[in-house]
Design a protein around this motif. Structure first.
Motif, PDB file in Angstrom:
ATOM      1  N   ARG A  32       0.818  -1.221   0.000  1.00  0.00           N
ATOM      2  CA  ARG A  32       0.000   0.000   0.000  1.00  0.00           C
ATOM      3  C   ARG A  32       0.845   1.261   0.000  1.00  0.00           C
ATOM      4  N   PHE A  33       2.165   1.122   0.064  1.00  0.00           N
ATOM      5  CA  PHE A  33       3.071   2.261  -0.011  1.00  0.00           C
ATOM      6  C   PHE A  33       3.529   2.389  -1.458  1.00  0.00           C
ATOM      7  N   ALA A  34       3.179   3.479  -2.109  1.00  0.00           N
ATOM      8  CA  ALA A  34       3.678   3.723  -3.465  1.00  0.00           C
ATOM      9  C   ALA A  34       5.183   3.958  -3.376  1.00  0.00           C
ATOM     10  N   ALA A  35       5.940   3.343  -4.291  1.00  0.00           N
ATOM     11  CA  ALA A  35       7.393   3.446  -4.244  1.00  0.00           C
ATOM     12  C   ALA A  35       7.948   3.710  -5.640  1.00  0.00           C
ATOM     13  N   PRO A  36       9.006   4.519  -5.725  1.00  0.00           N
ATOM     14  CA  PRO A  36       9.624   4.745  -7.028  1.00  0.00           C
ATOM     15  C   PRO A  36      10.291   3.463  -7.521  1.00  0.00           C
ATOM     16  N   VAL A  37      10.284   3.257  -8.825  1.00  0.00           N
ATOM     17  CA  VAL A  37      10.957   2.102  -9.404  1.00  0.00           C
ATOM     18  C   VAL A  37      12.314   2.563  -9.905  1.00  0.00           C
ATOM     19  N   THR A  38      13.355   1.884  -9.440  1.00  0.00           N
ATOM     20  CA  THR A  38      14.717   2.208  -9.832  1.00  0.00           C
ATOM     21  C   THR A  38      15.408   0.948 -10.338  1.00  0.00           C
ATOM     22  N   VAL A  39      16.449   1.142 -11.113  1.00  0.00           N
ATOM     23  CA  VAL A  39      17.336   0.056 -11.496  1.00  0.00           C
ATOM     24  C   VAL A  39      18.695   0.378 -10.905  1.00  0.00           C
ATOM     25  N   TRP A  40      19.278  -0.599 -10.208  1.00  0.00           N
ATOM     26  CA  TRP A  40      20.609  -0.460  -9.636  1.00  0.00           C
ATOM     27  C   TRP A  40      21.551  -1.298 -10.490  1.00  0.00           C
ATOM     28  N   THR A  41      22.682  -0.716 -10.909  1.00  0.00           N
ATOM     29  CA  THR A  41      23.662  -1.428 -11.721  1.00  0.00           C
ATOM     30  C   THR A  41      25.047  -1.298 -11.092  1.00  0.00           C
ATOM     31  N   THR A  42      25.951  -2.160 -11.515  1.00  0.00           N
ATOM     32  CA  THR A  42      27.321  -2.132 -11.015  1.00  0.00           C
ATOM     33  C   THR A  42      28.290  -2.270 -12.178  1.00  0.00           C
ATOM     34  N   PRO A  43      29.560  -1.866 -11.969  1.00  0.00           N
ATOM     35  CA  PRO A  43      30.563  -2.187 -12.976  1.00  0.00           C
ATOM     36  C   PRO A  43      30.706  -3.712 -12.988  1.00  0.00           C
ATOM     37  N   GLY A  44      30.340  -4.335 -14.038  1.00  0.00           N
ATOM     38  CA  GLY A  44      30.337  -5.800 -14.092  1.00  0.00           C
ATOM     39  C   GLY A  44      28.964  -6.281 -14.499  1.00  0.00           C
ATOM     40  N   PRO A  45      28.634  -7.506 -14.184  1.00  0.00           N
ATOM     41  CA  PRO A  45      27.426  -8.102 -14.746  1.00  0.00           C
ATOM     42  C   PRO A  45      26.130  -7.778 -14.005  1.00  0.00           C
ATOM     43  N   GLY A  46      26.180  -7.051 -12.911  1.00  0.00           N
ATOM     44  CA  GLY A  46      25.010  -6.976 -12.048  1.00  0.00           C
ATOM     45  C   GLY A  46      24.056  -5.840 -12.318  1.00  0.00           C
ATOM     46  N   GLY A  47      22.776  -6.137 -12.166  1.00  0.00           N
ATOM     47  CA  GLY A  47      21.727  -5.140 -12.247  1.00  0.00           C
ATOM     48  C   GLY A  47      20.464  -5.682 -11.628  1.00  0.00           C
ATOM     49  N   LEU A  48      19.648  -4.817 -11.036  1.00  0.00           N
ATOM     50  CA  LEU A  48      18.462  -5.267 -10.318  1.00  0.00           C
ATOM     51  C   LEU A  48      17.436  -4.138 -10.250  1.00  0.00           C
ATOM     52  N   THR A  49      16.148  -4.487 -10.422  1.00  0.00           N
ATOM     53  CA  THR A  49      15.070  -3.527 -10.197  1.00  0.00           C
ATOM     54  C   THR A  49      14.826  -3.442  -8.699  1.00  0.00           C
ATOM     55  N   VAL A  50      14.763  -2.224  -8.168  1.00  0.00           N
ATOM     56  CA  VAL A  50      14.576  -2.021  -6.726  1.00  0.00           C
ATOM     57  C   VAL A  50      13.506  -0.959  -6.521  1.00  0.00           C
ATOM     58  N   SER A  51      12.444  -1.313  -5.788  1.00  0.00           N
ATOM     59  CA  SER A  51      11.446  -0.307  -5.449  1.00  0.00           C
ATOM     60  C   SER A  51      11.501   0.056  -3.966  1.00  0.00           C
ATOM     61  N   SER A  52      12.310  -0.632  -3.195  1.00  0.00           N
ATOM     62  CA  SER A  52      12.506  -0.297  -1.785  1.00  0.00           C
ATOM     63  C   SER A  52      13.756   0.560  -1.679  1.00  0.00           C
ATOM     64  N   THR A  53      13.605   1.845  -2.004  1.00  0.00           N
ATOM     65  CA  THR A  53      14.725   2.780  -2.068  1.00  0.00           C
ATOM     66  C   THR A  53      14.384   4.051  -1.298  1.00  0.00           C
TER      67      THR A  53
END
Length: 174
Positions: A32-53
């Protein structure tokens, strides 16, 4: 669904979503808490969608997020000590799904679209708003890791309608 039909079926909703009646009260509250949608990336292979920011103002500014400890993102962020956080817009739904693992990504997460390399990780070319962060700390927090980063670089421009996560779905602001 007739299993004799060739091919797959496209669903109008997430066929893997847990029904509300089976979710914990805490998970239903979080929905019930509206949250912004973000993508977190790193130098290398990693990336993730994160809405708990959460972004915390201060000197220095900080960013906090709940991250899956078993994600490729976390492995790469822990090794590099850096990450980028990109604010997504309403036009980025497929990107959000791809980085959340809900949509196929043949060739890897960064194979589709134009990406700009930064010292903090790849950022979509033309991204309106993003931050470059240095990994400060992490600790267990419920089902995830609470990751804290120090914001070292900020790129802010006018943002199109932000993508928001609310009750298990993406939406834009009216």
């Amino acid at each position: 669904m007739n299993t004799d039909e060739p091919g797959g079926r496209i669903h109008s909703s997430d066929p893997f979503a847990v029904p509300d009646s089976e979710k914990s009260a805490v998970r239903r509250l979080r929905g019930r808490f509206a949250a912004p949608v973000t993508v977190w990336t790193t130098p290398g292979p990693g990336g993730l969608t994160v809405s708990s920011t959460v972004v915390a103002d201060g000197n220095p500014g900080r960013i906090l997020g709940l991250i899956d400890e078993e994600s490729d993102f976390w492995d790469a962020a822990e090794q590099s000590g850096r990450f980028a956080v990109v604010t997504l817009t309403s036009a980025d739904r497929q990107l959000a799904d791809r980085f959340a693992g809900l949509m196929p990504s043949p060739g890897g997460l960064f194979a589709t679209g134009d990406w700009q390399d930064t010292p903090y990780g790849p950022v979509p070319a033309g991204a309106a708003t993003w931050a470059g962060c240095r990994l400060e700390s992490n600790r267990e927090c419920g089902w995830a890791l609470l990751v804290e980063g120090v914001i070292e670089s900020i790129n802010v421009s006018d943002l199109a309608t932000p993508l928001v996560h609310y009750r298990g779905r993406y939406t834009g602001l009216a």
